[in-house]
Design an enzyme around this catalytic site. Structure first.
Site, short mmCIF file in Angstrom:
data_model
loop_
_atom_site.label_atom_id
_atom_site.label_comp_id
_atom_site.label_asym_id
_atom_site.label_seq_id
_atom_site.Cartn_x
_atom_site.Cartn_y
_atom_site.Cartn_z
N LEU A 186 -8.54 6.75 0.22
CA LEU A 186 -8.25 5.33 0.38
C LEU A 186 -7.99 4.97 1.83
O LEU A 186 -7.74 3.80 2.15
CB LEU A 186 -7.02 4.95 -0.46
CG LEU A 186 -7.10 5.31 -1.95
CD1 LEU A 186 -5.77 5.01 -2.64
CD2 LEU A 186 -8.22 4.55 -2.63
N TYR B 281 -17.18 -4.36 10.07
CA TYR B 281 -16.40 -3.65 9.04
C TYR B 281 -17.34 -3.16 7.94
O TYR B 281 -17.26 -2.00 7.50
CB TYR B 281 -15.36 -4.59 8.46
CG TYR B 281 -14.55 -4.03 7.32
CD1 TYR B 281 -13.64 -3.00 7.52
CD2 TYR B 281 -14.71 -4.53 6.03
CE1 TYR B 281 -12.88 -2.50 6.47
CE2 TYR B 281 -13.96 -4.03 4.98
CZ TYR B 281 -13.05 -3.01 5.19
OH TYR B 281 -12.31 -2.50 4.15
N LYS C 6 -18.16 0.74 6.67
CA LYS C 6 -18.03 1.16 5.27
C LYS C 6 -19.35 1.69 4.73
O LYS C 6 -19.38 2.67 3.98
CB LYS C 6 -17.54 -0.02 4.42
CG LYS C 6 -16.07 -0.36 4.62
CD LYS C 6 -15.18 0.79 4.14
CE LYS C 6 -13.72 0.43 4.11
NZ LYS C 6 -12.87 1.56 3.66
N ASN D 63 -12.09 -8.60 -3.21
CA ASN D 63 -10.75 -8.97 -2.75
C ASN D 63 -9.71 -8.46 -3.75
O ASN D 63 -9.84 -8.70 -4.95
CB ASN D 63 -10.64 -10.49 -2.62
CG ASN D 63 -11.57 -11.05 -1.56
OD1 ASN D 63 -11.26 -11.05 -0.38
ND2 ASN D 63 -12.73 -11.53 -1.99
N PRO E 134 35.69 -23.58 -30.36
CA PRO E 134 36.28 -23.30 -31.68
C PRO E 134 36.49 -24.57 -32.52
O PRO E 134 36.97 -25.60 -32.03
CB PRO E 134 37.61 -22.66 -31.32
CG PRO E 134 37.37 -22.00 -30.00
CD PRO E 134 36.45 -22.93 -29.27
#
Length: 401
Positions: free
Chosen positions: A64, A119, A123, A148, A310
């Site tokens: 991860l 990015y 990946k 997401n 009461p």
């Protein structure tokens, strides 16, 4: 089984490690076939020596680790491709062909708005590295392209719009929505962790990609977690504002099991600051005691709590269509009901010593009497509809003629 989790301190890693620990410690018995001996947590503070040890002994690897928000684009390739290379080389040095999972991103499709993404390129390079590793070693490789993500412990003001909205709305901070119609594909963290545990058992779900869309198919080259949800920024923000308003409205939004709404609400709650975790309720107090509305629902009525001093009698009214449950949780009382137009009375002796739910029947005038001389009578009440002062469906008439 010994499991290595890289990026263990991150959003996904923290949630996954907690789930693995619950299984290891016998707290989660939903996966009886999974036996975990060790969980190796690797992150930025870990050493090269630790990586070697973990790579030598792991029976399954969740990779991860990655870079999401670097200072410059070169760090994307170093953090996402570079570390993946180090991990796979360490596994090869120890001739460890354990299954390896890779967390990639839908941006690796390099399609649509992700075309040219640095990015995404990093990946994609990591994915190809893993595919080559599988060919070279015969090891099982599971590549997930995450959309997401949202859920508890996700870092706000980083790379999750949902986390930022949840955090800022919960803390009365401003949010910016440039285009409310922008649609996101969203995956809830618990659904992702459940898929990771499926993968651990060899029950992962496979897919192929049609552009940025995962198409579930057996034997697909990639893997995917399900379900995902497609929601606009406007829809998300609208829901979050409803959740924010709940202490004032007392209205619990609909949260069907498995729904996006239920998962978003859980996420929002995880961002509440301490001063908003508890909130006061309006108590309607008089000489007889008090009555407090607790919670309203959109389709299933409302909950309240009644406190009678009461000797006090409360009620003495009837309804045409409304019905209620009275549940005494403390004290000793008597519930009496009389069918309208008759002398027929039914009675129920109730106390907190033996908690019982009693129907208040439509067409019966009813009351509740505190039989104690010293104790308050505490009754939780549920009505099948929220009180509408314009149409109260409530008519005064004493039970005892």
């Amino acid at each position: 089984m010994k499991i290595l989790v890289t990026g263990a301190a991150g959003f996904v890693g923290k949630n996954l490690c907690c789930a693995l620990k619950n299984i290891k410690d016998g707290k989660d018995r939903t996966r009886p076939e999974v036996k975990i001996d060790e969980i190796y947590e690797y992150d930025l503070e870990s050493t090269a020596e630790e990586l070697e040890k973990f790579a030598a002994e792991a029976d399954f690897v969740f990779n991860l680790a990655g870079v999401n928000r670097p200072k410059d684009n070169e760090e994307f390739m170093k953090g996402n491709f570079g570390f993946a290379s180090e991990l796979l080389e360490a596994l090869k040095r120890h001739k460890n062909s354990a299954p390896v999972m890779l967390s990639s991103s839908v941006q690796a499709t390099l399609c649509g708005r992700y075309a040219g993404s640095e990015y995404g390129k990093s990946k994609k390079a990591g994915e190809e590295l893993f595919f080559e590793y599988a060919k070279e070693t015969g090891a099982k490789v599971l590549i997930y392209r995450f959309p997401n993500l949202f859920g508890k412990w996700c870092r706000p003001n980083y790379n999750s719009a949902v986390a930022t909205f949840c955090n800022n709305i919960a803390k009365d901070l401003p949010i910016t929505v440039n285009d409310p119609k922008t649609e996101l594909e969203l995956l809830y963290i618990d659904d992702l962790v459940n898929e990771m545990l499926d993968a651990l058992e060899g029950k992962e779900h496979h897919c192929e990609f049609d552009g940025v869309n995962a198409v579930m198919t057996e034997g697909g080259r990639y893997c995917a977690a399900i379900p995902t949800y497609r929601k606009t920024l406007g829809e998300i923000v609208g829901l979050l504002h409803k959740y924010y308003d709940q202490p004032q409205t007392l209205l619990m939004p609909e949260i069907p099991d498995g729904s996006f709404d239920k998962k978003l609400y859980s996420t929002f709650l995880s961002y509440l600051p301490q001063e908003k975790v508890a909130f006061p309720l309006k108590m309607n107090i008089d000489a007889r005691g008090s009555f407090t509305e607790l919670l309203k629902t959109q389709n299933c009525g409302q909950f309240s709590v009644n406190i009678s001093k009461p000797g006090i009698t409360k009620g003495e009214h009837w309804h045409n269509s409304k019905w209620e449950f009275f549940i005494v949780v403390s004290g000793h009382g008597l519930i009496r009901q009389r069918k309208i137009g008759t002398d027929e009375i039914i009675e129920f002796n109730v106390s907190g010593e033996k908690i019982t739910a009693v129907h208040m029947l439509p067409g019966y005038t009813h009351n509740i009497i505190n039989l104690s001389d010293t104790e308050n009578l505490v009754t939780v009440m549920w009505a099948n509809e929220s009180f509408d002062p314009a149409k109260p469906d409530t008519f005064y008439e004493k039970v005892e003629k």
